[in-house]
Design an enzyme around this catalytic site. Structure first.
Site, PDB file in Angstrom:
ATOM      1  N   ARG A  66       0.862  -1.178   0.000  1.00 34.98           N
ATOM      2  CA  ARG A  66       0.000   0.000   0.000  1.00 34.98           C
ATOM      3  C   ARG A  66       0.902   1.232   0.000  1.00 34.98           C
ATOM      4  NH1 ARG A  66       2.465   1.844   3.595  1.00 34.98           N
ATOM      5  NH2 ARG A  66       0.947   3.514   3.667  1.00 34.98           N
ATOM      6  N   ASP A 255      -1.968  10.916  -2.300  1.00 31.27           N
ATOM      7  CA  ASP A 255      -2.362   9.856  -3.238  1.00 31.27           C
ATOM      8  C   ASP A 255      -2.749  10.413  -4.599  1.00 31.27           C
ATOM      9  OD1 ASP A 255      -2.864   8.652  -0.412  1.00 31.27           O
ATOM     10  OD2 ASP A 255      -2.676   6.987  -1.831  1.00 31.27           O
ATOM     11  N   ASN A 265      -5.349  12.417   0.409  1.00 27.09           N
ATOM     12  CA  ASN A 265      -4.416  11.607   1.207  1.00 27.09           C
ATOM     13  C   ASN A 265      -5.242  10.864   2.254  1.00 27.09           C
ATOM     14  OD1 ASN A 265      -1.663  10.768   1.792  1.00 27.09           O
ATOM     15  ND2 ASN A 265      -1.862  11.920   3.689  1.00 27.09           N
TER      16      ASN A 265
HETATM   17  O1  MRU Z   1      -4.460   3.193   2.250  1.00 27.01           O
HETATM   18  P1  MRU Z   1      -2.986   3.407   2.099  1.00 27.01           P
HETATM   19  O2  MRU Z   1      -2.178   2.852   3.219  1.00 27.01           O
HETATM   20  O3  MRU Z   1      -2.491   2.978   0.736  1.00 27.01           O
HETATM   21  O4  MRU Z   1      -2.824   4.990   2.149  1.00 27.01           O
HETATM   22  C1  MRU Z   1      -1.538   5.538   2.020  1.00 27.01           C
HETATM   23  C2  MRU Z   1      -1.534   7.010   2.155  1.00 27.01           C
HETATM   24  O5  MRU Z   1      -2.537   7.650   2.285  1.00 27.01           O
HETATM   25  C3  MRU Z   1      -0.202   7.689   2.027  1.00 27.01           C
HETATM   26  O6  MRU Z   1      -0.163   8.841   2.811  1.00 27.01           O
HETATM   27  C4  MRU Z   1      -0.005   8.089   0.556  1.00 27.01           C
HETATM   28  O7  MRU Z   1      -0.159   6.983  -0.281  1.00 27.01           O
HETATM   29  C5  MRU Z   1       1.323   8.674   0.329  1.00 27.01           C
HETATM   30  S1  MRU Z   1       2.571   7.415   0.433  1.00 27.01           S
HETATM   31  C6  MRU Z   1       4.041   8.022  -0.006  1.00 27.01           C
END
Ligand code: MRU
Length: 366
Positions: A66, A255, A265
Site C-alpha cells: 500500500r 495519493d 491523502n
Molecule cells: O491506504 P494506504 O495505506 O495505501 O494509504 C496511504 C496514504 O494515504 C499515504 O499517505 C499516501 O499513499 C502517500 S505514500 C508516499
C-alpha cells in the site's frame, strides 16, 4: 517564516554517513515479484512471492502492499508478469492477452493516481514492442526504472523538504509514507529521515491512523528500524498536541494532487490541515510528480475509495463495535490547496500552491 535553507556541507556529510534507509518492500528477485506483507507488520517480517498479475492486483486490493508510489511500482512489475505469461502461452497474440491483466491491475484501488500513471507508462513500453520479440527484458527494465526514479525523487524531496525546516523542530506525520509506501526512503517520511539525519528535526510524532493503523504498525516500525525515535498519538490527540506549540510542521504524503493543488491523502489529513492552520503550524505535502493528476481540474473529482465497514467495526479480526452498528469508511479525504503551505516534489518546492503554480510546475502533464 519558512524560506528554504538548503543543506550546508555538514548536513550533506551527515546525510552520506548516517543513511537512515534500510527497508525495501517491493523487490524483483529471481524472476518473481516479492512484496513485504505489510498486513503482518510489525509482528512478522515476511515476503510473499508473485508470478501472476491477478495475484498482484489482489495484493494491492488487500493491502499487502500500500502507499501510492509502492502500488504503482508493484503494478509495473505486475505488467512484467502478465506479459511473460502471455508471451509464453499466446504466441504472437500475446499483447491482446495482456490487456485483461492490465484492467485487473487498474481496478485494484481507485484513489492513488500513481497506479494509473505506472500502468500507462508500462502500456507505452508495451506498444513500442514488436509482437514476435520476447517482451520480458524491455518491460523489466521499465519497471526497474520506475522503481529507481521513485527512490531518486524521494531523496531529492527529502533534501528539499528538510530545507524548509528550522533546526530543533518537532514534526507530526500521518499514515505511512516511508520506504514501505514507496520504492524506498519515502515522501513525507523521506523529509523526516533527511531532517532528522541533518539535525533539523528533534522529535517525530506519528498519528496511529485508524482503521489500518499505518502509523502505529508501519511508520513506528520503519522509524525504529532506522534508529529514529518516534512518539505515537491517537488522531484525536492531534489538536491537543498542536496547541502545545512544540510542533512546527505537519508533514504528509499524497495519493492524488489535482490541477488546482488539492490533495487526496489518508483519511484524517484534511482535519490535520485545518488544525494546523488554526494553531499556526505549517502544513507540508510531499509527493513525486507521478502523484499529480493535471487531468482533474479540482479535488472534487478525485474518486475516494470506500473500504469495507468491517475494517472499522473490528480490530485485529475481533468485532469491537456494538452489534447492529453500521460504518462509513472512506479511506481518503481531500485537503484544499488553501490549507497547504508547501508542496514538495522532485521538480521543486511550491509555496501556497494554486492552479497557476501547479501549471508552472507540471507544464502540459507529467
Ligand atoms: O491506504 P494506504 O495505506 O495505501 O494509504 C496511504 C496514504 O494515504 C499515504 O499517505 C499516501 O499513499 C502517500 S505514500 C508516499
Amino acid at each position: 517564516m519558512y524560506a528554504p535553507q538548503p543543506f550546508g556541507c555538514r548536513e550533506r556529510l551527515l546525510m552520506t554517513l548516517l543513511d537512515h534507509d534500510r527497508i525495501r518492500a517491493v523487490v524483483w528477485r529471481d524472476g518473481s515479484l516479492e512484496l513485504l506483507d505489510q498486513r503482518r507488520l510489525p509482528q512478522c517480517e515476511a515476503f510473499l512471492r508473485f508470478n501472476e498479475a491477478p495475484a498482484v492486483a489482489q495484493a494491492i486490493r488487500n493491502m499487502v502492499v500500500r502507499g501510492a508510489p509502492a502500488i504503482g511500482i508493484a503494478a509495473a512489475y505486475g505488467v512484467v508478469l502478465a506479459a511473460r505469461h502471455a508471451f509464453a502461452t499466446h504466441g504472437d497474440d500475446w499483447q491482446a492477452a495482456v490487456r485483461g491483466d492490465l484492467q485487473c491491475l487498474a481496478a485494484a484501488r481507485p484513489t492513488a493516481v500513481n497506479l494509473f500513471w505506472a500502468l500507462a507508462r508500462m502500456q507505452r513500453c508495451l506498444d513500442a514492442l514488436a509482437p514476435n520479440v520476447d517482451p520480458l527484458l524491455a518491460l523489466l527494465a521499465e519497471a526497474d526504472a520506475i522503481l529507481a526514479e521513485d527512490i531518486a525523487a524521494n531523496r531529492r524531496m527529502g533534501e528539499l523538504g528538510a530545507g524548509l525546516i528550522d533546526a530543533g523542530s518537532a514534526v507530526l506525520t500521518h499514515c505511512n509514507t516511508g520506504s514501505l509506501a514507496t520504492g524506498g526512503f519515502g515522501t513525507a517520511l523521506g523529509v523526516i529521515r533527511a531532517g532528522w539525519t541533518a539535525g533539523r528535526i528533534e522529535a517525530v510524532f506519528a498519528d496511529e491512523t485508524r482503521p489500518w493503523l499505518q502509523g502505529a504498525r508501519l511508520t513506528a516500525w520503519e522509524l525504529t528500524q532506522d534508529d529514529i525515535p518516534v512518539t505515537l498519538l491517537a488522531e484525536g490527540a492531534a489538536a491537543h498536541l498542536l496547541r502545545q506549540g512544540r510542533v512546527r510542521w505537519v508533514i504528509v504524503g499524497a495519493d492524488r494532487i489535482t490541477a488546482d493543488g488539492s490533495v487526496a491523502n489518508k483519511i484524517g489529513t484534511y482535519g490535520l490541515a485545518i488544525l494546523a492552520r488554526y494553531h499556526g503550524v505549517k502544513f507540508m505535502v510531499v509527493a513525486p510528480s507521478s502523484t499529480v493528476d493535471m487531468a482533474l481540474a479540482s479535488g472534487d473529482e478525485i474518486p475516494i475509495e470506500q473500504r469495507a465497514a468491517d475494517e472499522l467495526l473490528s480490530v485485529g479480526g475481533a468485532r469491537v463495535a456494538a452489534d447492529g452498528a453500521g460504518a462509513w469508511n472512506p479511506s481518503f479525504d481531500v485537503t484544499p490547496a488553501a490549507l497547504i503551505d508547501a508542496l514538495v516534489t522532485e521538480r521543486g518546492v511550491v509555496l501556497q500552491p494554486d492552479r497557476a503554480k501547479m501549471q508552472a510546475l507540471m507544464g502540459d502533464g507529467v
